[in-house]
Design a protein around this motif. Structure first.
Motif, PDB file in Angstrom:
ATOM      1  N   GLU A  49      -1.444  -0.354  -7.610  1.00 53.56           N
ATOM      2  CA  GLU A  49      -2.678  -1.040  -6.410  1.00 53.56           C
ATOM      3  C   GLU A  49      -1.037  -2.047  -5.929  1.00 53.56           C
ATOM      4  OE1 GLU A  49      -5.456  -4.764  -5.363  1.00 53.56           O
ATOM      5  OE2 GLU A  49      -5.221  -4.012  -7.431  1.00 53.56           O
ATOM      6  N   LEU A  50      -0.543  -2.795  -6.838  1.00 52.63           N
ATOM      7  CA  LEU A  50       1.187  -3.251  -6.007  1.00 52.63           C
ATOM      8  C   LEU A  50       1.941  -2.542  -5.090  1.00 52.63           C
ATOM      9  CD1 LEU A  50       1.163  -6.016  -8.934  1.00 52.63           C
ATOM     10  CD2 LEU A  50       0.693  -6.300  -6.288  1.00 52.63           C
ATOM     11  N   ALA A  51       2.512  -1.391  -6.502  1.00 53.14           N
ATOM     12  CA  ALA A  51       3.414  -0.491  -5.290  1.00 53.14           C
ATOM     13  C   ALA A  51       3.111   0.092  -3.994  1.00 53.14           C
ATOM     14  CB  ALA A  51       3.784   0.623  -6.398  1.00 53.14           C
ATOM     15  N   GLY A  52       1.702   0.470  -3.965  1.00 57.15           N
ATOM     16  CA  GLY A  52       1.081   0.708  -2.972  1.00 57.15           C
ATOM     17  C   GLY A  52       1.083  -0.386  -1.669  1.00 57.15           C
ATOM     18  N   ALA A  53       0.908  -1.465  -1.993  1.00 54.88           N
ATOM     19  CA  ALA A  53       1.110  -2.840  -0.437  1.00 54.88           C
ATOM     20  C   ALA A  53       2.864  -2.831  -0.238  1.00 54.88           C
ATOM     21  CB  ALA A  53       0.401  -3.793  -1.872  1.00 54.88           C
ATOM     22  N   LEU A  54       3.691  -2.531  -1.647  1.00 54.89           N
ATOM     23  CA  LEU A  54       4.965  -2.750  -1.237  1.00 54.89           C
ATOM     24  C   LEU A  54       5.607  -1.798  -0.443  1.00 54.89           C
ATOM     25  CD1 LEU A  54       7.005  -4.640  -2.001  1.00 54.89           C
ATOM     26  CD2 LEU A  54       7.576  -2.850  -4.194  1.00 54.89           C
ATOM     27  N   THR A  55       4.938  -0.441  -0.640  1.00 53.44           N
ATOM     28  CA  THR A  55       5.294   0.138   0.003  1.00 53.44           C
ATOM     29  C   THR A  55       5.145   0.313   1.117  1.00 53.44           C
ATOM     30  OG1 THR A  55       5.565   1.897  -2.353  1.00 53.44           O
ATOM     31  CG2 THR A  55       5.392   3.169   0.053  1.00 53.44           C
ATOM     32  N   ASP A 103      -3.296   4.469  -3.609  1.00 50.30           N
ATOM     33  CA  ASP A 103      -4.356   3.742  -2.502  1.00 50.30           C
ATOM     34  C   ASP A 103      -4.027   4.730  -1.061  1.00 50.30           C
ATOM     35  OD1 ASP A 103      -2.757   1.732  -0.341  1.00 50.30           O
ATOM     36  OD2 ASP A 103      -1.580   2.057  -2.950  1.00 50.30           O
ATOM     37  N   ALA A 104      -4.550   4.955  -0.578  1.00 48.07           N
ATOM     38  CA  ALA A 104      -4.568   5.746   0.163  1.00 48.07           C
ATOM     39  C   ALA A 104      -3.047   5.633   1.476  1.00 48.07           C
ATOM     40  CB  ALA A 104      -5.510   6.051   1.333  1.00 48.07           C
ATOM     41  N   ALA A 105      -3.060   4.812   1.718  1.00 54.87           N
ATOM     42  CA  ALA A 105      -2.115   3.966   2.773  1.00 54.87           C
ATOM     43  C   ALA A 105      -0.470   3.740   2.122  1.00 54.87           C
ATOM     44  CB  ALA A 105      -2.386   1.740   2.734  1.00 54.87           C
ATOM     45  N   GLY A 106      -0.986   3.696   0.506  1.00 51.55           N
ATOM     46  CA  GLY A 106       0.780   3.249   0.187  1.00 51.55           C
ATOM     47  C   GLY A 106       0.806   4.699  -0.256  1.00 51.55           C
ATOM     48  N   ARG A 107       0.495   5.916  -0.202  1.00 57.43           N
ATOM     49  CA  ARG A 107       0.941   7.439  -0.244  1.00 57.43           C
ATOM     50  C   ARG A 107       1.123   7.982   1.276  1.00 57.43           C
ATOM     51  NH1 ARG A 107      -0.971   9.951  -5.730  1.00 57.43           N
ATOM     52  NH2 ARG A 107      -0.876  12.218  -4.631  1.00 57.43           N
ATOM     53  N   ALA A 108       0.567   7.383   1.337  1.00 56.04           N
ATOM     54  CA  ALA A 108       0.632   7.809   2.745  1.00 56.04           C
ATOM     55  C   ALA A 108       2.382   7.386   3.996  1.00 56.04           C
ATOM     56  CB  ALA A 108      -0.135   7.017   4.705  1.00 56.04           C
TER      57      ALA A 108
END
Length: 246
Positions: A49-55, A103-108
């Motif tokens: 989750e944090l990696a997604g938000a960070l990216t 999460d989709a936003a982080g992957r995008a």
């Protein structure tokens, strides 16, 4: 609740440190960013989750560089080398927990970075000052291929048609860590009749073999060996037929 909000704020702060390292081009900022990434993603429970938000937050801060494509300038080559080395660090932290961004936003956002990295890898020719960029790109793309099956398939499709060997080298590095899907990807292209797919697949396999000798059991676990023998036999028959013709 409150804990999630604090984690999100921490991801924003680390993204700012990473962006400063990229845009300011100072070595102490780079070291601070590496430490901040490791501190943020040390817990396997919260890492995806944090990696997604960070990216996502990092992309917001360096979007102009990623989309701008000013790749021939020495300064931007250095900035990209820092950018992809930090993203590689994010992926390595995730890999240490055997996890990926969910999460989709982080992957995008990671896909946007991957798009940029693929374009750079296809366009660049290694010369002196850009070697740091080549190393950072190779490490980032190969690590992403290990974590993300969808990106791996895209990498195979792109590498076999690229005009430079950089993406093939990325695949060869991936193959060192995970040989079976690498051999299967090469096999699927060798089976193609006509076109350049077979040539690029063989070129990629040769790059892999210059780095290390394939173990026989790894090759025989896939149909690759049989396909190679069939390909060589067909080529020999075509050559003999041509030699007999007046």
């Amino acid at each position: 609740g409150c804990e999630g909000k604090m984690s999100g704020q921490k991801a924003q702060e680390v993204a700012s440190v990473m962006a400063r390292a990229v845009l300011k081009r100072r070595e102490p900022d780079h070291a601070s960013a590496v430490g901040a990434i490791e501190d943020l993603l040390h817990d396997d429970k919260d890492a995806p989750e944090l990696a997604g938000a960070l990216t996502v937050a990092f992309l917001d801060r360096v979007e102009g560089l990623v989309d701008g494509g000013e790749w021939e300038e020495e300064g931007s080559a250095f900035q990209f080398s820092v950018l992809f080395s930090l993203l590689h660090r994010v992926l390595k932290q995730l890999a240490s927990h055997s996890q990926n961004i969910t999460d989709a936003a982080g992957r995008a956002a990671m896909d946007r970075f991957a798009d940029c990295g693929m374009k750079l890898a296809e366009a660049y020719v290694d010369v002196g000052r850009r070697l740091d960029l080549t190393a950072a790109l190779t490490a980032f793309l190969s690590e992403l291929a290990l974590l993300d099956v969808a990106f791996r398939a895209r990498l195979f499709n792109s590498a076999f048609g690229a005009k430079t060997d950089h993406l093939a080298q990325v695949l060869a590095l991936f193959g060192e860590t995970d040989p079976k899907p690498f051999f299967m990807g090469v096999y699927s292209r060798i089976r193609e009749r006509g076109g350049e797919g077979r040539f690029f697949a063989l070129r990629t396999l040769s790059l892999y073999c210059t780095k290390q000798s394939p173990k026989m059991h790894e090759v025989t676990d896939t149909p690759l060996l049989e396909a190679l023998l069939t390909s060589v036999t067909s080529a020999a028959e075509e050559w003999l037929q041509g030699a007999r013709e007046p």
